[in-house]
Design a protein around this motif. Sequence first.
Motif, PDB file in Angstrom:
ATOM      1  N   PRO A   1       0.849  -1.024  -0.109  1.00  9.20           N
ATOM      2  CA  PRO A   1       0.129   0.057  -0.337  1.00  9.20           C
ATOM      3  C   PRO A   1       0.986   1.499  -0.017  1.00  9.20           C
ATOM      4  O   PRO A   1       2.293   1.339   0.617  1.00  9.20           O
ATOM      5  N   LEU A   2      -0.238   2.695  -0.589  1.00  8.51           N
ATOM      6  CA  LEU A   2       0.923   3.792  -0.223  1.00  8.51           C
ATOM      7  C   LEU A   2       1.223   3.396   1.473  1.00  8.51           C
ATOM      8  O   LEU A   2       0.525   3.281   2.433  1.00  8.51           O
ATOM      9  N   MET A   3       2.426   4.525   1.169  1.00  9.12           N
ATOM     10  CA  MET A   3       3.106   5.200   2.590  1.00  9.12           C
ATOM     11  C   MET A   3       2.774   6.253   3.202  1.00  9.12           C
ATOM     12  O   MET A   3       1.825   7.305   2.191  1.00  9.12           O
ATOM     13  N   GLY A   4       2.427   6.511   4.556  1.00  7.61           N
ATOM     14  CA  GLY A   4       2.446   7.524   5.109  1.00  7.61           C
ATOM     15  C   GLY A   4       0.639   7.470   5.950  1.00  7.61           C
ATOM     16  O   GLY A   4       0.252   8.459   6.716  1.00  7.61           O
ATOM     17  N   PHE A   5      -0.240   6.760   5.316  1.00  7.86           N
ATOM     18  CA  PHE A   5      -1.562   6.708   5.955  1.00  7.86           C
ATOM     19  C   PHE A   5      -1.956   5.615   5.851  1.00  7.86           C
ATOM     20  O   PHE A   5      -1.945   4.412   5.900  1.00  7.86           O
ATOM     21  N   THR A   6      -3.230   5.217   6.909  1.00  6.41           N
ATOM     22  CA  THR A   6      -3.883   4.398   7.860  1.00  6.41           C
ATOM     23  C   THR A   6      -4.172   3.079   7.189  1.00  6.41           C
ATOM     24  O   THR A   6      -4.874   3.129   6.310  1.00  6.41           O
ATOM     25  N   VAL A   7      -3.798   1.761   7.128  1.00  3.53           N
ATOM     26  CA  VAL A   7      -4.270   1.031   6.327  1.00  3.53           C
ATOM     27  C   VAL A   7      -5.950   0.632   6.828  1.00  3.53           C
ATOM     28  O   VAL A   7      -5.772   0.183   8.040  1.00  3.53           O
ATOM     29  N   ILE A   8      -6.576   0.277   5.509  1.00  2.65           N
ATOM     30  CA  ILE A   8      -7.637   0.083   6.276  1.00  2.65           C
ATOM     31  C   ILE A   8      -7.889  -1.752   5.865  1.00  2.65           C
ATOM     32  O   ILE A   8      -8.023  -2.604   6.673  1.00  2.65           O
ATOM     33  N   LYS A   9      -6.980  -2.354   4.652  1.00  3.39           N
ATOM     34  CA  LYS A   9      -7.270  -3.623   4.340  1.00  3.39           C
ATOM     35  C   LYS A   9      -6.283  -3.734   3.008  1.00  3.39           C
ATOM     36  O   LYS A   9      -6.764  -3.140   2.307  1.00  3.39           O
ATOM     37  N   ASP A  10      -5.298  -4.359   3.086  1.00  7.90           N
ATOM     38  CA  ASP A  10      -3.749  -4.314   2.323  1.00  7.90           C
ATOM     39  C   ASP A  10      -4.276  -3.556   1.831  1.00  7.90           C
ATOM     40  O   ASP A  10      -2.487  -2.688   2.031  1.00  7.90           O
TER      41      ASP A  10
ATOM     42  N   VAL B   1      -5.566  -0.816   0.362  1.00 10.38           N
ATOM     43  CA  VAL B   1      -6.775   0.223   0.518  1.00 10.38           C
ATOM     44  C   VAL B   1      -6.341   0.883   1.860  1.00 10.38           C
ATOM     45  O   VAL B   1      -5.939   0.548   2.740  1.00 10.38           O
ATOM     46  N   ILE B   2      -5.796   1.728   1.410  1.00  6.19           N
ATOM     47  CA  ILE B   2      -5.271   2.877   2.614  1.00  6.19           C
ATOM     48  C   ILE B   2      -6.133   3.922   3.188  1.00  6.19           C
ATOM     49  O   ILE B   2      -7.155   4.983   1.684  1.00  6.19           O
ATOM     50  N   ASP B   3      -6.371   4.697   3.753  1.00  4.06           N
ATOM     51  CA  ASP B   3      -7.638   5.841   4.026  1.00  4.06           C
ATOM     52  C   ASP B   3      -7.227   7.164   3.850  1.00  4.06           C
ATOM     53  O   ASP B   3      -5.980   7.103   3.789  1.00  4.06           O
ATOM     54  N   LEU B   4      -7.617   7.783   3.068  1.00  2.00           N
ATOM     55  CA  LEU B   4      -7.408   8.899   2.828  1.00  2.00           C
ATOM     56  C   LEU B   4      -7.995  10.373   2.318  1.00  2.00           C
ATOM     57  O   LEU B   4      -8.592  11.618   2.276  1.00  2.00           O
ATOM     58  N   GLU B   5      -8.955  10.015   4.064  1.00  2.02           N
ATOM     59  CA  GLU B   5      -9.566  11.350   4.139  1.00  2.02           C
ATOM     60  C   GLU B   5      -8.462  12.314   5.063  1.00  2.02           C
ATOM     61  O   GLU B   5      -8.894  13.549   4.269  1.00  2.02           O
ATOM     62  N   ASP B   6      -7.823  12.188   5.338  1.00  9.03           N
ATOM     63  CA  ASP B   6      -6.739  13.285   5.640  1.00  9.03           C
ATOM     64  C   ASP B   6      -6.248  13.891   4.222  1.00  9.03           C
ATOM     65  O   ASP B   6      -5.938  15.351   4.000  1.00  9.03           O
ATOM     66  N   PHE B   7      -5.678  12.970   3.591  1.00 14.83           N
ATOM     67  CA  PHE B   7      -5.459  13.453   2.115  1.00 14.83           C
ATOM     68  C   PHE B   7      -6.866  14.091   2.129  1.00 14.83           C
ATOM     69  O   PHE B   7      -6.084  15.827   1.302  1.00 14.83           O
ATOM     70  N   PHE B   8      -7.509  14.184   1.449  1.00 11.96           N
ATOM     71  CA  PHE B   8      -9.680  14.793   0.995  1.00 11.96           C
ATOM     72  C   PHE B   8      -9.246  16.163   1.786  1.00 11.96           C
ATOM     73  O   PHE B   8      -9.714  17.297   1.647  1.00 11.96           O
ATOM     74  N   ALA B   9      -9.249  15.946   2.942  1.00 12.80           N
ATOM     75  CA  ALA B   9      -8.993  17.513   3.878  1.00 12.80           C
ATOM     76  C   ALA B   9      -8.238  18.703   3.486  1.00 12.80           C
ATOM     77  O   ALA B   9      -8.910  19.123   3.508  1.00 12.80           O
ATOM     78  N   SER B  10      -6.883  17.925   3.805  1.00 15.13           N
ATOM     79  CA  SER B  10      -5.823  19.269   2.718  1.00 15.13           C
ATOM     80  C   SER B  10      -6.095  19.443   1.113  1.00 15.13           C
ATOM     81  O   SER B  10      -5.971  20.826   1.416  1.00 15.13           O
ATOM     82  N   TYR B  11      -6.197  18.646   0.836  1.00 15.11           N
ATOM     83  CA  TYR B  11      -6.950  19.015  -0.261  1.00 15.11           C
ATOM     84  C   TYR B  11      -8.322  19.512  -0.845  1.00 15.11           C
ATOM     85  O   TYR B  11      -8.127  21.384  -1.304  1.00 15.11           O
ATOM     86  N   ARG B  12      -9.511  19.735   0.219  1.00 16.58           N
ATOM     87  CA  ARG B  12     -10.377  20.770   0.028  1.00 16.58           C
ATOM     88  C   ARG B  12     -10.649  21.955   1.241  1.00 16.58           C
ATOM     89  O   ARG B  12     -10.472  22.792   0.614  1.00 16.58           O
ATOM     90  N   SER B  13      -9.098  21.721   1.563  1.00 12.14           N
ATOM     91  CA  SER B  13      -8.370  23.019   2.571  1.00 12.14           C
ATOM     92  C   SER B  13      -7.978  23.809   1.482  1.00 12.14           C
ATOM     93  O   SER B  13      -8.259  25.393   1.950  1.00 12.14           O
ATOM     94  N   ILE B  14      -7.556  24.060   0.490  1.00  6.98           N
ATOM     95  CA  ILE B  14      -6.947  24.969  -0.373  1.00  6.98           C
ATOM     96  C   ILE B  14      -8.325  25.286  -1.256  1.00  6.98           C
ATOM     97  O   ILE B  14      -7.683  26.542  -2.316  1.00  6.98           O
ATOM     98  N   LYS B  15      -9.846  25.193  -0.883  1.00 10.18           N
ATOM     99  CA  LYS B  15     -10.695  25.394  -1.503  1.00 10.18           C
ATOM    100  C   LYS B  15     -10.347  25.128  -3.724  1.00 10.18           C
ATOM    101  O   LYS B  15     -10.032  26.351  -3.943  1.00 10.18           O
ATOM    102  N   PRO B  16     -10.114  24.088  -3.482  1.00  4.51           N
ATOM    103  CA  PRO B  16     -10.426  23.618  -5.049  1.00  4.51           C
ATOM    104  C   PRO B  16     -11.320  24.020  -5.856  1.00  4.51           C
ATOM    105  O   PRO B  16     -11.152  23.089  -6.714  1.00  4.51           O
ATOM    106  N   TYR B  17     -11.903  24.904  -5.934  1.00  5.73           N
ATOM    107  CA  TYR B  17     -12.499  25.359  -7.125  1.00  5.73           C
ATOM    108  C   TYR B  17     -11.956  27.183  -7.403  1.00  5.73           C
ATOM    109  O   TYR B  17     -11.504  27.815  -6.563  1.00  5.73           O
ATOM    110  N   LEU B  18     -12.793  27.650  -8.791  1.00  6.32           N
ATOM    111  CA  LEU B  18     -12.592  29.054  -9.205  1.00  6.32           C
ATOM    112  C   LEU B  18     -13.180  29.651  -8.007  1.00  6.32           C
ATOM    113  O   LEU B  18     -13.982  29.735  -7.665  1.00  6.32           O
TER     114      LEU B  18
END
Length: 232
Positions: free
Chosen positions: A89-98, A100-117
């Motif tokens: 699995p990709l490193m740096g985030f919690t493994v959910i299973k095999d 699959v990692i938990d991407l909640e924090d990844f998408f929280a960072s993405y949303r934080s920068i206001k990814p829209y016009l």
Amino acid sequence: MEVTLRIKRYNPETDVKPYFKEYTVEAEPTDRILDALNQIKWYQDGSLTYRRSCAHGICGSDAMRINGRNRLACKMLMGEIGRRATIEPLMGFTVIKDLVIDLEDFFASYRSIKPYLIAGEAPGAGEWLQTPEERDRFEDTTKCILCASCTTACPITWTNEEWIGPAAIVNAHRFIFDSRDTGTVERFHILNQRSGVFRCRTVFNCTDACPRGIQVTKAIEEVKRAMLLEQA
Ligand code: FES
């Protein structure tokens, strides 16, 4: 050809710790790693868990570590890995299973920068035109598919949960350099936080990991420079 895939398995509900399990598949050199994973899941071991959707390098679901490098399983060919490969699995985030990692924090960072016009006043009726040069300014960073390969390849991600990460900065870049956008000051404020853009140590892992060929480190440097010029 016969290929052995050594896959990192972990089910937090039943396993004390992760372990590697080997599977042997028959594959053509032109098959993708994703085809081999599907072969294992469909015909050998239905418990193997991984994300996938488009199978064409667009949705970003199946990023994983293949022989130690972040890659999309649907874009890497069996012929590129030889007779044996290790998949994790990709490193740096919690493994959910095999895989699959938990991407909640990844998408929280993405949303934080206001990814829209964040648009100012539109110039009357009709299309809102940009020159080819204005459009080119952020062309590269429009290619991001949010696969998390860059962010999880970054050593800062491995040790700092607060780090905003390359993917969020790439998506901030896409709007900061858009001539129609008026949210630059807001985004600079977010990116200037303690774990914001200036945490980057220019290691270039992110650029190497990007399956879309985005010049991630260059985009990060451009954002840093724009912020410094704004403060000057
Ligand atoms: S499955 Fe969509 S990018 Fe690979």
